[in-house]
Motif scaffolding. Structure first.
Motif, PDB file in Angstrom:
ATOM      1  N   TYR A  25       0.816  -1.209   0.000  1.00  0.00           N
ATOM      2  CA  TYR A  25       0.000   0.000   0.000  1.00  0.00           C
ATOM      3  C   TYR A  25       0.856   1.268   0.000  1.00  0.00           C
ATOM      4  O   TYR A  25       1.896   1.338   0.665  1.00  0.00           O
ATOM      5  CB  TYR A  25      -0.914   0.040   1.224  1.00  0.00           C
ATOM      6  CG  TYR A  25      -1.998  -1.013   1.223  1.00  0.00           C
ATOM      7  CD1 TYR A  25      -3.207  -0.788   0.577  1.00  0.00           C
ATOM      8  CD2 TYR A  25      -1.809  -2.232   1.873  1.00  0.00           C
ATOM      9  CE1 TYR A  25      -4.210  -1.750   0.573  1.00  0.00           C
ATOM     10  CE2 TYR A  25      -2.805  -3.203   1.872  1.00  0.00           C
ATOM     11  CZ  TYR A  25      -4.001  -2.956   1.223  1.00  0.00           C
ATOM     12  OH  TYR A  25      -4.983  -3.898   1.219  1.00  0.00           O
ATOM     13  N   PRO A  53      -5.508   4.992   1.569  1.00  0.00           N
ATOM     14  CA  PRO A  53      -4.615   3.958   1.033  1.00  0.00           C
ATOM     15  C   PRO A  53      -4.816   3.783  -0.481  1.00  0.00           C
ATOM     16  O   PRO A  53      -5.933   3.908  -0.993  1.00  0.00           O
ATOM     17  CB  PRO A  53      -5.042   2.693   1.781  1.00  0.00           C
ATOM     18  CG  PRO A  53      -6.172   3.098   2.691  1.00  0.00           C
ATOM     19  CD  PRO A  53      -6.666   4.416   2.236  1.00  0.00           C
ATOM     20  N   ARG A  55      -3.517   1.031  -3.755  1.00  0.00           N
ATOM     21  CA  ARG A  55      -2.837  -0.217  -4.134  1.00  0.00           C
ATOM     22  C   ARG A  55      -2.727  -0.232  -5.654  1.00  0.00           C
ATOM     23  O   ARG A  55      -3.744  -0.164  -6.352  1.00  0.00           O
ATOM     24  CB  ARG A  55      -3.620  -1.430  -3.641  1.00  0.00           C
ATOM     25  CG  ARG A  55      -2.974  -2.756  -4.002  1.00  0.00           C
ATOM     26  CD  ARG A  55      -3.763  -3.909  -3.410  1.00  0.00           C
ATOM     27  NE  ARG A  55      -3.170  -5.198  -3.789  1.00  0.00           N
ATOM     28  CZ  ARG A  55      -3.640  -6.381  -3.399  1.00  0.00           C
ATOM     29  NH1 ARG A  55      -4.688  -6.435  -2.595  1.00  0.00           N
ATOM     30  NH2 ARG A  55      -3.062  -7.497  -3.804  1.00  0.00           N
ATOM     31  N   PHE A  65      -7.950  -1.546   4.428  1.00  0.00           N
ATOM     32  CA  PHE A  65      -6.510  -1.480   4.671  1.00  0.00           C
ATOM     33  C   PHE A  65      -6.186  -1.870   6.110  1.00  0.00           C
ATOM     34  O   PHE A  65      -5.322  -2.717   6.361  1.00  0.00           O
ATOM     35  CB  PHE A  65      -5.980  -0.081   4.372  1.00  0.00           C
ATOM     36  CG  PHE A  65      -4.616   0.172   4.943  1.00  0.00           C
ATOM     37  CD1 PHE A  65      -3.493  -0.475   4.439  1.00  0.00           C
ATOM     38  CD2 PHE A  65      -4.450   1.056   6.014  1.00  0.00           C
ATOM     39  CE1 PHE A  65      -2.229  -0.250   4.980  1.00  0.00           C
ATOM     40  CE2 PHE A  65      -3.193   1.293   6.557  1.00  0.00           C
ATOM     41  CZ  PHE A  65      -2.077   0.630   6.034  1.00  0.00           C
TER      42      PHE A  65
END
Length: 298
Positions: A25, A53, A55, A65
């Motif tokens: 992340y 977050p 990704r 997260f």
């Protein structure tokens, strides 16, 4: 936890902001303004730091997260998110604005753990150029292993010069006696609970009484999750000190487009009709047809 836990996972950006990295992340800070009622106007007085977050470049749910973080890592992740918010606040926010930072009391099971974490936090504040008095530590009264642990943690926060806000008051098993024992500086009322009370005259009367009681004790109040004009109108009528919600401003990633982030100005501008987003202008100028509850189209 060492000082490197927070700072070793930080990446400085060319625009002066910072991002964090935890596993797969990338973490960014978002800030949402908190407004105060002053002489018929709304002024930005604080910002809440919120983690965002990503990704592989795609935004992820903060809840998802945190749920992927093993319990043994939670203390370190908490340190990283606080470090990230404080560094970005120092880079982006006006010097007069308070900074609301979320804490999870359940990870501070011993006073020694809290003391060490807060010593490291003060080092980050020094690096960010932020006075501890600007920091408001949000704690949720229910999220603690025990009342003794919660009281010890709050005492540690106060000993380090931070102000205290009890978050989500009115949710679950909130207890007015617990508020009296903790003696916070601020109480943030749960958004869903506020809306329910505003739906009826009796509920709004109870809400107003609670606000008055807190203010008489020197405890300021924040109504969060204000999303509609009629809620903002009733928040002002109730005597609430501050408001926060989408009707005024949504969270934005640092650095944001908020005019109050212009550090040359130093002082947040008073919010009046014309200075705010269209939704906020409508919220503060359009009077609902009823004294409480939702407006009903004839």
């Amino acid at each position: 936890m060492s000082r490197s836990i927070g700072l070793a996972h930080i990446i400085r950006q060319d625009n002066g902001t910072s991002t964090g990295v935890w596993g797969i992340y990338t973490l960014q800070s978002a800030f949402q303004p908190i407004f105060a009622f002053k002489e018929g106007k709304l002024s930005v007085v604080a910002f809440e730091g919120l983690i965002r977050p990503f990704r592989d470049g795609a935004p992820q749910s903060p809840m998802n997260f945190f749920s992927t973080c093993p319990s043994v890592d939670r203390l370190h992740v908490e340190a990283l998110t606080r470090t990230l918010h404080l560094l970005n606040a120092g880079a982006c926010l006006p010097q007069e604005a308070s900074i609301f930072i979320n804490f999870d009391p359940s990870v501070f099971t011993e006073r020694s753990v809290a003391d060490k974490a807060l010593r490291e936090m003060r080092l980050v504040l020094h690096e960010a150029g932020i006075d501890p008095g600007r920091v408001v530590c949000e704690v949720t009264e229910q999220r603690s292993a025990s009342q003794e642990t919660l009281h010890s943690f709050v005492a540690a926060l106060k000993a380090n010069g931070f102000r205290i806000a009890v978050d989500d008051y009115g949710a679950d098993d909130s207890d007015i006696n617990r508020i009296k024992e903790l003696k916070p500086d601020i109480v943030k009322f749960d958004a869903q609970w506020i809306t329910q009370l505003m739906e009826s005259g009796a509920g709004f009367a109870l809400l107003t009484t609670m606000v008055k009681s807190f203010e008489e004790q020197g405890i300021h109040t924040v109504f969060e999750g204000i999303e509609e004009a009629w809620q903002l109108e009733l928040a002002e009528k109730s005597g609430a000190s501050m408001v926060q919600g989408f009707v005024l401003a949504r969270p934005e990633l640092a650095p944001t487009s908020f005019r109050v982030f212009d550090k040359d100005r130093q002082t947040p501008d008073p919010v009046v009709a014309g200075d705010t987003p269209a939704s906020a202008t409508a919220a503060h100028s359009a009077r609902p047809a009823k004294a409480f509850g939702r407006k009903v189209t004839p």
